[in-house]
Structure formats: structure tokens, C-alpha cells
Design an enzyme around this catalytic site. Structure first.
Site, PDB file in Angstrom:
ATOM      1  N   GLN A  17       0.847  -1.379   0.088  1.00  0.00           N
ATOM      2  CA  GLN A  17      -0.008  -0.010   0.151  1.00  0.00           C
ATOM      3  C   GLN A  17       0.918   1.124   0.020  1.00  0.00           C
ATOM      4  OE1 GLN A  17      -3.390   2.492   2.606  1.00  0.00           O
ATOM      5  NE2 GLN A  17      -3.107   0.438   3.146  1.00  0.00           N
ATOM      6  N   LEU A  71       9.066  -8.746 -14.193  1.00  0.00           N
ATOM      7  CA  LEU A  71      10.643  -9.090 -14.510  1.00  0.00           C
ATOM      8  C   LEU A  71      11.181  -9.804 -13.452  1.00  0.00           C
ATOM      9  CD1 LEU A  71      12.947  -8.141 -16.377  1.00  0.00           C
ATOM     10  CD2 LEU A  71      13.290  -6.156 -15.007  1.00  0.00           C
ATOM     11  N   ASN A  72      11.863 -10.671 -13.513  1.00  0.00           N
ATOM     12  CA  ASN A  72      12.602 -11.423 -12.398  1.00  0.00           C
ATOM     13  C   ASN A  72      13.969 -10.961 -12.304  1.00  0.00           C
ATOM     14  OD1 ASN A  72      14.054 -13.292 -10.821  1.00  0.00           O
ATOM     15  ND2 ASN A  72      13.411 -14.894 -11.723  1.00  0.00           N
ATOM     16  N   THR A  73      14.202 -10.066 -11.334  1.00  0.00           N
ATOM     17  CA  THR A  73      15.336  -9.205 -11.178  1.00  0.00           C
ATOM     18  C   THR A  73      16.448  -9.897 -10.512  1.00  0.00           C
ATOM     19  OG1 THR A  73      14.617  -8.210  -9.007  1.00  0.00           O
ATOM     20  CG2 THR A  73      14.195  -6.908 -11.011  1.00  0.00           C
ATOM     21  N   GLU A 138       0.995  -0.865   8.628  1.00  0.00           N
ATOM     22  CA  GLU A 138       0.491   0.433   8.848  1.00  0.00           C
ATOM     23  C   GLU A 138       0.406   0.638  10.434  1.00  0.00           C
ATOM     24  OE1 GLU A 138      -2.044   3.445   9.081  1.00  0.00           O
ATOM     25  OE2 GLU A 138      -1.463   2.659   7.161  1.00  0.00           O
ATOM     26  N   ASP A 167       0.364   3.980   5.848  1.00  0.00           N
ATOM     27  CA  ASP A 167       0.604   3.544   4.373  1.00  0.00           C
ATOM     28  C   ASP A 167       0.494   4.734   3.539  1.00  0.00           C
ATOM     29  OD1 ASP A 167       1.805   0.984   4.705  1.00  0.00           O
ATOM     30  OD2 ASP A 167      -0.303   0.090   5.009  1.00  0.00           O
ATOM     31  N   GLY A 242      -8.127  20.967  19.825  1.00  0.00           N
ATOM     32  CA  GLY A 242      -7.718  22.267  19.376  1.00  0.00           C
ATOM     33  C   GLY A 242      -8.451  23.418  20.194  1.00  0.00           C
ATOM     34  N   GLY A 243      -8.201  24.458  19.775  1.00  0.00           N
ATOM     35  CA  GLY A 243      -8.768  25.831  20.241  1.00  0.00           C
ATOM     36  C   GLY A 243     -10.427  25.949  20.718  1.00  0.00           C
TER      37      GLY A 243
END
Length: 409
Positions: A17, A71-73, A138, A167, A242-243
Site C-alpha cells: 500500500q 521482471l525477475n530481477t 500500517e 501507509d 484544538g482551540g
């Protein structure tokens, strides 16, 4: 009409992700994103499937507007082809474990030799230090970035948020870094390394809690509903933090999402006191000012809830909005997916997939007047092998056939 990143080629070596969320944003902005997958494909193609033998929604919703090659690196020929792909790309993005790309033989120094103009962007779980080798997910990022310790109610356990701030939140940070690097390349002519750690991105999103940690040195946090304070920022339920104080108040008929979140601004107290049938509180010295109400936040929202719980949330929303009181209904996932306004804004979209049919996904939240986004379906595994290897890298059909036979693609 052209798009903002038209002409930018992104080599997408990401999975799951965090990385795919970043490269999908780049694709929505107009980049040509080529998703490089191992011959067996991104693991999420098969995870959480709702239909047998069809790419999962997990995959389709994170990989729209991309092309897919395999692709097989690990093979020598695969490394040769990866070298050529790097040479032709403006951006390379990966989110493998630490050192994985280096072990393929593609250190940053080697990548610079291949293509000095490339922006090489990586997502990792953590920065350099004792956590570097930890596996990141995550909720692990939420746990270690400050989110979980400050989410939930004070008498309950730490909680994860449903928002994927570890993520997808990190993916958004990475996009900012990539765009900055591409912009700087215009003046320097050089690419550069871009790194974002998931823990760091979560912490950036939790900065207000770090603010409050420092404020604790000077006494209790008056805007929090908590009675007791130690030396750490506590979990504070649905307080706004918050305020202006806020809380989710119950509405009729009392279902799990029959709530409206209400913010009580100073100017809003008088109309709220009238709506809840307590107009005298607008002049009562114990209630009339924000300062006088701070010690009574729990009671204040209890009074509002006694009124709101007798009405459906949409009616509560209507009455509060009539007096410019900031508020919003708690929308369930079902309500969101059926919301006509979100569809009209292109943020909930229907996409046609060649195998699963129509599915609903999230559209681009980035609205550029000169760079419109048309959300297109995610690619099938290796769908663009011929297009890229033959049409762009110049291999012939026989070479492509041999790549398949030899397990390179």
C-alpha cells in the site's frame, strides 16, 4: 488537455500500500507509471479477494492509471533489463525492506551511474537507528509515531485509526518529496535520493500531540475533557484537541453511526443554548464565556446530546448549520459510497475492470484546473510487457518469447 506530469516516466517497484498509493497519485497527475512486478505479481493481487481468480479490490484500488510489466530481477538478464528501465526513467520508487535494492546490485551510487538525472524515492518503516531493521506495517507505524497512544478514551486501550496514515499517509509525503526533487532537477540537472519513513510521516501528522506534550510542563490541558493528567498526553476520546471544543453527540435512532460532531465556538454558544432549550445559559456567568465552560465540557456536551438524541442526525445537522455552528455527521462507509455529492466531485468513482466488471474506488483528491484526472482501471499482471519490452526497449518478438521461456518475465 495535457496533465501536470505528462512526459515524466516513473519506474514503480512498489508493492502492498504505501508505495502504490504514492505512485498512483503520480499517475493521476499524468506521469507514465510503469509498475514492475515479479512474475507472480504484487502480493495484494491475491489478498482479501472477493472474487476467485480475479485481482482483489486491495490491488485494483491502489494501482489505477498504471501500466504493468513483469521482471525477475534475480536473473542476470533481468538485471540487464532493469538497468535499461532505470536509464529511461525520471523517477524510481521502491518500498522494499532496508537494503533489498542494494542487494540486487543497484545501490544509489550504481543508479546514479546509470542515470544521473533520476529521482530515486524510497519508503521505509523507520529512519537510521535502533528501529531500522524492524518490519513496518500500517498499525506498527501508528503505534510508533504517536497516533495510538493518543487515540481512544482515557479508560481504554490505545486504538488504531481507520485512516491509513502509516501507509497512504507516507505515500502522500513521498509524492511531495518526489515533486520537489523533480522541480530542483530543473535547475541542477541532477536527480537525488528521496527517503520517507513511515514512523516519521505518522509523527508529522501527530504534531499537535507533541505540542501538547510540551504544554503539559505548564499544567493540565484545559481543553481536554480528562480530569487527571500525568506526564504524558492522555487519550481524550472525541475531543477536538484544538482551540475550540468539540465532541460527537448521539442522534436518533441510536445506531452505531447516528452521531454528529459539533464544535462549540464562542459565537455559537448562544444559538446552541436556544436550540437545546436552555437559553438562560447564554447569560449565566458559569456558562457564558469559553473560559467558564472549559471546566464543564462534559456537562456541556451532555446537554447538547440530550437534545440531539431526540432527532435524526440529518435534522440535527440542518438545525446547527442554520446557525453557522460547525458540525458534521458521522458518515458510514455505506453512506459515503452512496453519496451523490462525492460522486459528482469525482472522489467516489466507478471504474470498469476487464475481469471483475465495475468496481467503486476513490478518485483523485487533487484538483488541478489544467490537469484533469480520468481514473482508469488497474493493469492486469504483465499486461504491458509487449508494449514496453518490444515497443520501447526494442526487443523483437522472439526475444520476448525467450524471456518468458527462461522465466525472466
Amino acid at each position: 488537455m495535457s496533465q501536470a506530469l505528462e512526459g515524466v516516466r516513473v519506474l514503480d517497484m512498489t508493492h502492498v500500500q504505501s508505495g502504490p498509493s504514492a505512485t498512483q497519485l503520480l499517475a493521476w497527475l499524468g506521469a507514465d507509471v510503469v509498475k514492475l512486478e515479479a512474475p507472480q505479481g504484487d502480493i495484494t493481487r491475491k489478498q482479501l479477494r472477493d472474487l476467485p481468480d480475479v485481482d482483489s479490490l486491495y490491488f485494483t484500488m491502489l494501482n489505477c492509471n498504471k501500466r504493468s510489466i513483469t521482471l525477475n530481477t534475480k536473473t542476470e538478464r533481468g538485471k540487464q533489463l532493469l538497468t535499461e528501465l532505470i536509464r529511461r526513467s525520471d523517477v524510481m520508487v521502491e518500498n522494499f525492506g532496508p537494503g533489498a535494492v542494494d542487494r540486487m546490485g543497484f545501490t544509489w551510487e550504481r543508479i546514479q551511474e546509470i542515470n544521473p538525472r533520476i529521482v530515486y524515492a524510497s519508503i521505509k518503516g523507520f529512519g537510521e537507528g535502533p528501529y531500522t531493521g524492524f518490519k513496518a506495517y500500517e498499525v506498527v507505524a501508528q503505534a510508533m509515531g504517536g497516533a495510538m497512544s493518543t487515540t481512544g478514551f482515557e479508560d481504554g486501550p490505545p486504538l488504531a485509526t481507520g485512516a491509513q496514515i502509516g501507509d497512504s499517509g507516507t505515500g502522500i509525503h513521498l509524492v511531495a518529496g518526489v515533486l520537489a526533487a523533480l522541480f530542483q532537477r530543473e535547475s541542477t540537472g541532477r536527480g537525488q535520493r528521496v527517503n520517507v519513513a513511515m514512523q516519521h510521516a505518522v509523527l508529522n501528522l501527530c504534531r499537535v500531540k507533541l505540542r501538547d506534550q510540551q504544554r503539559l510542563a505548564h499544567g493540565p490541558l484545559a481543553e481536554y475533557p480528562n480530569e487527571d493528567f500525568g506526564d504524558e498526553v492522555p487519550r481524550s476520546g472525541n475531543a477536538s484537541g484544538g482551540g475550540q471544543p468539540g465532541w460527537a453527540v448521539k442522534c436518533a435512532p441510536g445506531g452505531p453511526n447516528d452521531y454528529v460532531y459539533v464544535i462549540v465556538q464562542p459565537v455559537g454558544w448562544q444559538p446552541i443554548s436556544r436550540l437545546i432549550g436552555r437559553p438562560e445559559l447564554a447569560e449565566d456567568p458559569d456558562w457564558a464565556t469559553p473560559e467558564s465552560r472549559l471546566p464543564r465540557l462534559g456537562k456541556m456536551f451532555q446537554l447538547i446530546e440530550e437534545w440531539s438524541s431526540t432527532l435524526p442526525k440529518w435534522q440535527v445537522l440542518e438545525q446547527l448549520n442554520a446557525h453557522n455552528v460547525p458540525c458534521g455527521p458521522i458518515l458510514s462507509t455505506k453512506e459515503i459510497i452512496e453519496d451523490a455529492s462525492l460522486a459528482a466531485n469525482g472522489i467516489v468513482v466507478e471504474v470498469e475492470h476487464p475481469e471483475r466488471g465495475t468496481f467503486t474506488t476513490v478518485g483523485s483528491p487533487l484538483k488541478l484546473s489544467d490537469s484533469p484526472v480520468d481514473v482508469r482501471t488497474s493493469p492486469l499482471l504483465g499486461e504491458h510487457n509487449t508494449e514496453v519490452y518490444v515497443g520501447e526497449l526494442g526487443l523483437d518478438r522472439e526475444q520476448l518469447r525467450l524471456l518468458k521461456t527462461d522465466g525472466v518475465i
